[in-house]
Design a protein around this motif. Sequence first.
Motif, PDB file in Angstrom:
ATOM      1  N   UNK A 144       0.297  -2.731  -6.866  1.00  0.00           N
ATOM      2  CA  UNK A 144      -0.287  -1.836  -5.866  1.00  0.00           C
ATOM      3  C   UNK A 144       0.610  -1.763  -4.635  1.00  0.00           C
ATOM      4  N   UNK A 145       1.128  -2.895  -4.214  1.00  0.00           N
ATOM      5  CA  UNK A 145       2.030  -2.933  -3.069  1.00  0.00           C
ATOM      6  C   UNK A 145       3.309  -2.159  -3.357  1.00  0.00           C
ATOM      7  N   UNK A 146       3.811  -2.277  -4.589  1.00  0.00           N
ATOM      8  CA  UNK A 146       5.011  -1.532  -4.977  1.00  0.00           C
ATOM      9  C   UNK A 146       4.760  -0.030  -4.897  1.00  0.00           C
ATOM     10  N   UNK A 147       3.612   0.410  -5.399  1.00  0.00           N
ATOM     11  CA  UNK A 147       3.281   1.839  -5.382  1.00  0.00           C
ATOM     12  C   UNK A 147       3.236   2.372  -3.955  1.00  0.00           C
ATOM     13  N   UNK A 148       2.632   1.617  -3.049  1.00  0.00           N
ATOM     14  CA  UNK A 148       2.539   2.048  -1.654  1.00  0.00           C
ATOM     15  C   UNK A 148       3.905   2.003  -0.979  1.00  0.00           C
ATOM     16  N   UNK A 149       4.697   0.994  -1.335  1.00  0.00           N
ATOM     17  CA  UNK A 149       6.043   0.876  -0.775  1.00  0.00           C
ATOM     18  C   UNK A 149       6.926   2.030  -1.222  1.00  0.00           C
ATOM     19  N   UNK A 150       6.813   2.415  -2.496  1.00  0.00           N
ATOM     20  CA  UNK A 150       7.620   3.518  -3.023  1.00  0.00           C
ATOM     21  C   UNK A 150       7.348   4.820  -2.276  1.00  0.00           C
ATOM     22  N   UNK A 151       6.094   4.991  -1.843  1.00  0.00           N
ATOM     23  CA  UNK A 151       5.714   6.212  -1.121  1.00  0.00           C
ATOM     24  C   UNK A 151       5.821   6.054   0.394  1.00  0.00           C
ATOM     25  N   UNK A 152       6.233   4.856   0.843  1.00  0.00           N
ATOM     26  CA  UNK A 152       6.367   4.594   2.279  1.00  0.00           C
ATOM     27  C   UNK A 152       5.058   4.863   3.026  1.00  0.00           C
ATOM     28  N   UNK A 153       3.955   4.364   2.450  1.00  0.00           N
ATOM     29  CA  UNK A 153       2.646   4.557   3.080  1.00  0.00           C
ATOM     30  C   UNK A 153       2.535   3.658   4.307  1.00  0.00           C
ATOM     31  N   UNK A 154       2.274   4.215   5.479  1.00  0.00           N
ATOM     32  CA  UNK A 154       2.193   3.388   6.687  1.00  0.00           C
ATOM     33  C   UNK A 154       0.830   2.728   6.848  1.00  0.00           C
ATOM     34  N   UNK A 155       0.833   1.560   7.453  1.00  0.00           N
ATOM     35  CA  UNK A 155      -0.429   0.931   7.826  1.00  0.00           C
ATOM     36  C   UNK A 155      -1.050   1.724   8.958  1.00  0.00           C
ATOM     37  N   UNK A 156      -2.379   1.793   8.970  1.00  0.00           N
ATOM     38  CA  UNK A 156      -3.094   2.462  10.054  1.00  0.00           C
ATOM     39  C   UNK A 156      -3.407   1.515  11.202  1.00  0.00           C
ATOM     40  N   UNK A 157      -2.967   0.248  11.064  1.00  0.00           N
ATOM     41  CA  UNK A 157      -3.329  -0.763  12.053  1.00  0.00           C
ATOM     42  C   UNK A 157      -2.114  -1.462  12.666  1.00  0.00           C
ATOM     43  N   UNK A 165       1.287  -3.763 -17.432  1.00  0.00           N
ATOM     44  CA  UNK A 165       0.242  -3.679 -16.413  1.00  0.00           C
ATOM     45  C   UNK A 165       0.802  -3.098 -15.123  1.00  0.00           C
ATOM     46  N   UNK A 166       1.916  -3.641 -14.671  1.00  0.00           N
ATOM     47  CA  UNK A 166       2.500  -3.196 -13.408  1.00  0.00           C
ATOM     48  C   UNK A 166       2.887  -1.728 -13.457  1.00  0.00           C
ATOM     49  N   UNK A 167       3.547  -1.307 -14.518  1.00  0.00           N
ATOM     50  CA  UNK A 167       3.992   0.080 -14.607  1.00  0.00           C
ATOM     51  C   UNK A 167       2.825   1.052 -14.710  1.00  0.00           C
ATOM     52  N   UNK A 168       1.771   0.650 -15.421  1.00  0.00           N
ATOM     53  CA  UNK A 168       0.583   1.506 -15.514  1.00  0.00           C
ATOM     54  C   UNK A 168      -0.080   1.648 -14.155  1.00  0.00           C
ATOM     55  N   UNK A 169      -0.199   0.547 -13.424  1.00  0.00           N
ATOM     56  CA  UNK A 169      -0.855   0.565 -12.110  1.00  0.00           C
ATOM     57  C   UNK A 169      -0.023   1.329 -11.090  1.00  0.00           C
ATOM     58  N   UNK A 170       1.290   1.094 -11.070  1.00  0.00           N
ATOM     59  CA  UNK A 170       2.163   1.797 -10.120  1.00  0.00           C
ATOM     60  C   UNK A 170       2.067   3.304 -10.328  1.00  0.00           C
ATOM     61  N   UNK A 171       2.172   3.733 -11.576  1.00  0.00           N
ATOM     62  CA  UNK A 171       2.119   5.168 -11.870  1.00  0.00           C
ATOM     63  C   UNK A 171       0.748   5.761 -11.559  1.00  0.00           C
ATOM     64  N   UNK A 172      -0.302   5.041 -11.940  1.00  0.00           N
ATOM     65  CA  UNK A 172      -1.664   5.555 -11.727  1.00  0.00           C
ATOM     66  C   UNK A 172      -2.005   5.651 -10.245  1.00  0.00           C
ATOM     67  N   UNK A 173      -1.635   4.644  -9.466  1.00  0.00           N
ATOM     68  CA  UNK A 173      -1.912   4.678  -8.026  1.00  0.00           C
ATOM     69  C   UNK A 173      -1.138   5.813  -7.369  1.00  0.00           C
ATOM     70  N   UNK A 174       0.116   5.972  -7.731  1.00  0.00           N
ATOM     71  CA  UNK A 174       0.940   7.038  -7.148  1.00  0.00           C
ATOM     72  C   UNK A 174       0.334   8.402  -7.423  1.00  0.00           C
ATOM     73  N   UNK A 175      -0.104   8.626  -8.658  1.00  0.00           N
ATOM     74  CA  UNK A 175      -0.707   9.912  -9.021  1.00  0.00           C
ATOM     75  C   UNK A 175      -2.054  10.099  -8.332  1.00  0.00           C
ATOM     76  N   UNK A 176      -2.848   9.041  -8.253  1.00  0.00           N
ATOM     77  CA  UNK A 176      -4.171   9.138  -7.629  1.00  0.00           C
ATOM     78  C   UNK A 176      -4.052   9.444  -6.141  1.00  0.00           C
ATOM     79  N   UNK A 177      -3.079   8.852  -5.468  1.00  0.00           N
ATOM     80  CA  UNK A 177      -2.856   9.136  -4.045  1.00  0.00           C
ATOM     81  C   UNK A 177      -2.479  10.601  -3.864  1.00  0.00           C
ATOM     82  N   UNK A 178      -1.623  11.097  -4.749  1.00  0.00           N
ATOM     83  CA  UNK A 178      -1.235  12.506  -4.682  1.00  0.00           C
ATOM     84  C   UNK A 178      -2.417  13.432  -4.851  1.00  0.00           C
TER      85      UNK A 178
END
Length: 319
Positions: free
Chosen positions: A151-164, A202-215
């Motif tokens: 999950x952290x990798x997926x957010x890092x790949x998209x450069x998602x900023x913390x809101x805090x 597991x990691x590749x499925x989660x990274x791809x799924x999170x990236x697509x879901x965020x989009x």
Amino acid sequence: MNDTILINFGVSRNGLSTSELNSGTNDLYKTVFNQHLSQEKIDYLVDHDVHDYLIKECERLNVDYRHATGLITLAEMKNVSIVNKSFRNVDVTAVVTAGVRTNASRAGDPASYWQENGEFHFGTINVILLTNVCLDESTLTDAFMTITEAKTVALSNLKIPSQYSNGFATGTGTDGVAIFSNTDSKEILTNAGKHSKLGELIANAVIEAISKAIGKQVWITSKSQSNALVRLNRYTLDINRFYDDLDDDKFEFIKQLRIDARKQENVAITTSILNLIDEVENNLIEKQVAYDLAIKIKENCNSYPINALLEYWINYFIR
């Protein structure tokens, strides 16, 4: 139902869930669901217990709450992302909903609340992971760690900023995870970490799924993140002061700024300077060294609006 993704196993499966309904590890899961919370349900939960609410929802869904677990979120179920990965006889499926605009946070950020008498909060990135092989309790925990890191990798790949804080997000403050394995399978795997093939799937499925879901949910993609203004927005700064001191026509300045912000060279220069700010923040580079180098990098920017903004950021965060 449009507001719920319901998965019935039919038979008992073992698993691990962060839900408030049958949380932890369990060998008797028969159902898992992920549910969008409408405003009506949010209002209801203000004065009601989440555990009791989930039991009530099980009754509505016609499932036995004693063998069920459920995740809740503001993300809409129509924006679910389902990704399958397999290798030989091992199969992994990630079912993910995700939203990160208001609740993305970095581990270690300032807390949002102090819990004493219980607090309700809704999941933002929910991951349901299914596998056709058998995992014991320790391997389920191993898989949980892999999902969290993915999950952290997926957010890092998209450069998602913390809101805090000024850092990149590592998740949201209210994520949910539910993992299930097939106890009827004769294929018993004992490692779901990063060195194992199962962990890779597991990691590749989660990274791809999170990236697509965020989009799908919040329209954040690699293309939308390739923007100098989006990158600068990670660092909180009073931009009004910058515009108050600006001698140029503000309308024309902003008009050109929006055009130049999408140019790849400007994104690259901006990212390089922000990386220097990060290095200073983390005490990895001396401030003067970072400042001198940032000024040199800025001089390579041919866009006046971007150049002016970068100078403002450099003087504010490094000087």
